[in-house]
Design an enzyme around this catalytic site. Structure first.
Site, PDB file in Angstrom:
ATOM      1  CD  GLN A  12     -11.415   9.578 -19.933  1.00 52.09           C
ATOM      2  OE1 GLN A  12     -12.670   9.067 -19.769  1.00 52.09           O
ATOM      3  NE2 GLN A  12     -11.164  11.006 -19.164  1.00 52.09           N
ATOM      4  NE  ARG A  70     -16.921   2.333 -23.080  1.00 48.40           N
ATOM      5  CZ  ARG A  70     -16.762   2.703 -21.947  1.00 48.40           C
ATOM      6  NH1 ARG A  70     -17.446   2.516 -20.885  1.00 48.40           N
ATOM      7  NH2 ARG A  70     -16.326   4.021 -22.066  1.00 48.40           N
ATOM      8  CB  CYS A  82     -10.677   7.800 -17.136  1.00 49.67           C
ATOM      9  SG  CYS A  82     -10.346   5.986 -16.616  1.00 49.67           S
ATOM     10  CG  ASP A 133      -8.128   3.084 -15.739  1.00 49.46           C
ATOM     11  OD1 ASP A 133      -9.131   3.258 -15.124  1.00 49.46           O
ATOM     12  OD2 ASP A 133      -7.714   2.357 -16.553  1.00 49.46           O
ATOM     13  CG  HIS A 138     -11.366   5.534 -23.112  1.00 47.02           C
ATOM     14  ND1 HIS A 138     -12.178   5.713 -23.962  1.00 47.02           N
ATOM     15  CD2 HIS A 138     -11.551   5.518 -21.896  1.00 47.02           C
ATOM     16  CE1 HIS A 138     -13.282   5.939 -23.120  1.00 47.02           C
ATOM     17  NE2 HIS A 138     -12.882   5.788 -21.885  1.00 47.02           N
ATOM     18  NE  ARG A 190     -14.556  10.735 -22.362  1.00 46.31           N
ATOM     19  CZ  ARG A 190     -15.126   9.609 -22.183  1.00 46.31           C
ATOM     20  NH1 ARG A 190     -15.103   9.060 -21.091  1.00 46.31           N
ATOM     21  NH2 ARG A 190     -15.344   8.887 -23.248  1.00 46.31           N
TER      22      ARG A 190
HETATM   23  N1  NVA Z   1      -9.346   0.801 -17.827  1.00 45.91           N
HETATM   24  C1  NVA Z   1     -10.656   1.007 -17.637  1.00 45.91           C
HETATM   25  C2  NVA Z   1     -11.189   2.281 -18.157  1.00 45.91           C
HETATM   26  C3  NVA Z   1     -12.593   2.628 -17.771  1.00 45.91           C
HETATM   27  C4  NVA Z   1     -13.121   3.944 -18.602  1.00 45.91           C
HETATM   28  C5  NVA Z   1     -11.505  -0.071 -18.224  1.00 45.91           C
HETATM   29  O1  NVA Z   1     -11.110  -0.363 -19.722  1.00 45.91           O
HETATM   30  O2  NVA Z   1     -12.345  -0.725 -17.711  1.00 45.91           O
HETATM   31  N1   CP Z   2     -14.333   7.420 -18.469  1.00 45.93           N
HETATM   32  C1   CP Z   2     -15.425   6.605 -18.868  1.00 45.93           C
HETATM   33  O1   CP Z   2     -15.115   5.994 -20.209  1.00 45.93           O
HETATM   34  O2   CP Z   2     -16.380   6.327 -18.331  1.00 45.93           O
HETATM   35  P1   CP Z   2     -17.571   5.287 -18.602  1.00 45.93           P
HETATM   36  O3   CP Z   2     -17.142   3.838 -18.360  1.00 45.93           O
HETATM   37  O4   CP Z   2     -18.562   5.556 -17.586  1.00 45.93           O
HETATM   38  O5   CP Z   2     -18.451   5.516 -20.158  1.00 45.93           O
END
Ligand code: NVA
Ligand code: CP
Length: 330
Positions: free
Chosen positions: A139, A109, A273, A232, A136, A318
């Site tokens: 997700q 990540r 998400c 989101d 992502h 998830r």
């Molecule tokens: N768009 C958000 C998704 C988090 C799961 C981010 O990248 O922070």
């Molecule tokens: N939805 C998601 O990716 O959550 P986290 O940022 O907690 O991993």
């Protein structure tokens, strides 16, 4: 149909997978979910080791990978950019070569998609994208499984993605919908629509799958008779704090609230998400309230807490879907 075999394959974006392969991953996830609920052991990768790299923070993704790895009989090792050499003292390429010699698979990540692609290129083991700025994909599998469980199908389901549709979630959701034959509408001001080249790609995919890809700025028109309302956060991890002001101004008209859910109809569900800013129980939520007087951002608390909201089912999924991805690619 020839046997689907994903062994050795990395999971970087859903663009790399056929609808049949995605359906196979979802079926496998449902199977694992049932086994877990029934207490049936599925330690099919006993003795393997996986590295979990997080250059951005996480609750769901990290826990999903750790629990899924343990359930499959594997040992997960967590690495972040503070407690390891990644990024500051060692390149992604060198890190990949080291980890590839010790681990059977690697989750990443972080920031640009190129980093996860380089990990896959240089490590020689399957690499799983746990979120980048662009995509992502794990997700989306969880979201699709939740939709399938609820409606009994994916094809023809009308999903509206409201708010910032040009970042990882909006884009990945469009790809997932295109691949699996859903009707996807990005409901946002024009400058928050997904990038044109991916929209075009998805429209091409849609010709094969029966999906529909739409971009719409008129909320009332877009959400009418929607099955799924999705949103989101308005500011994603890695973005500068200064963007909040503009984001709130631009995206407040695209907030998911009771008007949106009523327009969608009584059978519509709400998904997100997570994490979500729907009340004042977070530091950032309080900060935004003090600066702008908003008590909720992308979704109001009444919608988030309503029976139409399946966000925690989605969060649980998830784990089952990530387990399927690891189980099938190792
Ligand atoms: N768009 C958000 C998704 C988090 C799961 C981010 O990248 O922070
Ligand atoms: N939805 C998601 O990716 O959550 P986290 O940022 O907690 O991993």
């Amino acid at each position: 149909m020839s046997e689907i075999n994903l062994k050795g394959k990395s999971f970087l974006t859903l663009l790399d997978f056929t609808p049949e392969e995605i359906a196979y991953m979802l079926d496998k996830a449902a199977e694992f979910k049932k086994m877990k609920k029934e207490g049936v052991s599925h330690r099919i990768h006993e003795g393997k080791n996986v590295a979990l790299i997080f250059e951005k923070t996480s609750t769901r993704t990290r826990c999903a990978f750790e629990v899924a790895a343990a359930d499959l009989g594997m040992h997960p090792v967590y690495l972040d950019s503070k407690g390891s050499q990644i990024g500051k003292k060692e390149s992604i390429c060198d890190t990949a070569k080291v980890l590839g010699r010790m681990f059977d698979g690697i989750e990443y990540r972080g920031f640009g998609q190129k980093r996860v692609e380089d990990l896959a290129k240089y490590s020689g083991v399957p690499v799983w994208n746990g979120l980048t700025d662009e995509f992502h994909p794990t997700q989306i599998l969880a979201t699709l499984l939740t939709i399938k469980e609820h409606f009994g199908k994916l094809k023809g389901i009308k999903l509206c993605f409201m708010g910032d549709a040009r970042f990882n979630m909006g884009v990945s959701m469009m790809i997932g919908c295109a691949k699996m034959g859903l009707e996807y509408t990005a409901v946002a001001p024009e400058k928050y629509f997904p990038p044109k080249e991916i929209v075009d790609k998805c429209k091409e995919i849609a010709k094969e799958t029966g999906a529909v890809i739409k971009l719409e700025s008129d909320v009332g028109k877009a959400v009418e008779k929607a099955d799924v309302i999705y949103t989101d956060v308005w500011v994603s991890m890695g973005e500068k704090e200064e963007v909040w002001k503009e984001r709130i101004k631009d995206l407040l008209p695209y907030q998911v609230n009771s008007y949106v859910m009523e327009k969608a109809g009584k059978d519509a569900i709400f998904l997100h998400c997570l994490p979500s800013f729907h009340d004042l129980e977070t530091e950032i939520g309080v900060d935004i309230f003090n600066k702008y007087g908003l008590s909720a951002m992308e979704v109001t608390d009444d919608v988030f807490q309503s029976p139409a909201s399946l966000v925690f089912e989605e969060a649980e999924n998830r784990m089952h879907t990530i387990k399927a991805v690891m189980a099938l690619t190792l």
